[in-house]
Design an enzyme around this catalytic site. Structure first.
Site: not given
Length: 277
Positions: A174, A159
Site C-alpha cells: 500500500y 493517503s
C-alpha cells in the site's frame, strides 16, 4: 417568505461548480460516496465508475436532494474500456468533461515484507498497485483529451501513506502504491500544464469502508474493530482528530474551483498533523 427549497436551489445555481461535469472513480462508499453527493448538491453532473451497481451501493450520510444528475458505469478502474465508457457518457450526455477525480483504491491490510511468501507478496502487490496506480493512470489517460478541451482539472486521492511508512497501518504494498501515485500526480501535472491543473488530497486519520485485498483478490473491510481504530488514530496524530469522509469534501471542492487557480502538482494533507509528528 421564500420557501427553504428555493433558497437551497439558488445557492446551488450560484455555485461555481453548478453545471460542471465530473467523472469520479470509486464512488460507491467512503470518500467517493460523500464527494459524489456533495458535488451533485452543488449542481454538478457526476458520472461514476465503480464495480458496485447503484442499487447495491451505500447511501450517503446526508440525504438532502441533489441538484445535479447522476450516472454509474459499472466496471473496474483498471479496465481501459470502462474508463472510456465513463468519459464518453459524460461528453455525450453533457457536451464536456470538466473534471476527472481518481479516487478508487484498495488497502493491503498492513502486510509486512516478512508476513507473506514471495509468491503471495507478488500477487498482493500486483493487485494493490494495479488499482491504486494503474487505475489512476488509465483513468487520467481516458479523460485527458476531454478535460484539456474543457480547460478543466484533475484531482486524485492519495493517503498519509504517500509520505508516512510506519505507525499508520499501511503495509509495504500500500505504501509503495501511494508513493507511486504521488509521482503520477506530479508527472501528470507537468504534462498537462498549462491546460489542466492536477492536484491531490492525501487524507490521514479517516475511518472509511476502505477494502483490504488478499493475494487471492478477496476483499474485506480494513477496519473491523472501529472503536480500536479510532483510539489508535487519535493517539497517532498531533491534533487527535478523527475525520469523516464528509469532512474531506471541502478540500476537493477547493481543488476543483478557481480558489486553487495557482496550484498544480500540489497535495493537500488533512491528516491531523502527521507531517509534524
Amino acid at each position: 417568505m421564500e420557501e427553504p427549497g428555493h433558497a437551497v436551489q439558488d445557492v446551488q445555481s450560484a455555485h461555481e461548480l453548478a453545471g460542471r461535469v465530473v467523472v469520479l472513480t470509486g464512488a460507491a462508499s467512503g470518500i467517493g460516496l460523500a464527494l459524489s453527493h456533495a458535488l451533485r448538491g452543488f449542481g454538478c453532473h457526476v458520472v461514476e465508475l465503480d464495480r458496485t451497481p447503484l442499487e447495491a451501493a451505500e447511501s450517503p450520510a446526508d440525504e438532502r436532494a441533489a441538484a445535479g444528475e447522476h450516472h454509474r458505469v459499472v466496471g473496474d478502474v483498471t479496465d481501459p474500456d470502462a474508463n472510456q465508457r465513463a468519459v464518453e457518457l459524460a461528453v455525450r450526455e453533457y457536451g464536456a468533461l470538466h473534471a476527472f477525480i481518481g479516487n478508487a483504491g484498495v488497502h493491503d491490510g498492513g502486510s509486512r515484507i516478512q508476513d507473506l511468501e514471495p509468491a503471495d507478496m507478488r500477487d498482493l502487490a500486483r493487485t494493490v498497485l494495479d488499482v491504486n496506480v494503474v487505475g489512476y493512470l488509465v483513468g487520467a489517460c481516458a479523460a485527458a483529451d476531454a478535460v484539456v478541451a474543457a480547460g478543466g482539472v484533475m484531482v486524485f486521492t492519495l493517503s498519509d501513506a504517500s509520505y508516512v511508512v510506519s505507525g499508520n497501518g499501511a503495509g509495504v504494498a500500500y505504501a509503495a502504491s501511494k508513493h507511486a501515485a504521488l509521482g503520477a500526480v506530479r508527472s501528470i501535472a507537468a504534462q498537462l500544464a498549462p491546460d489542466v491543473r492536477v492536484n491531490a488530497v492525501a487524507p490521514g486519520g479517516v475511518v472509511t469502508p476502505l477494502s483490504r485485498v488478499s493475494p487471492t483478490r478477496e476483499l474485506n473491510r480494513v477496519y473491523e474493530d472501529v472503536d480500536r481504530v479510532v483510539a489508535d488514530i487519535r493517539n497517532l496524530n498531533p491534533l487527535r482528530t478523527i475525520l469523516s469522509p464528509e469532512d474531506l469534501v471541502s478540500h476537493y471542492v477547493f481543488l476543483l474551483t478557481s480558489q486553487s487557480a495557482g496550484l498544480t502538482g500540489h497535495v493537500l494533507r488533512p491528516d491531523g498533523g502527521l507531517s509534524v509528528a
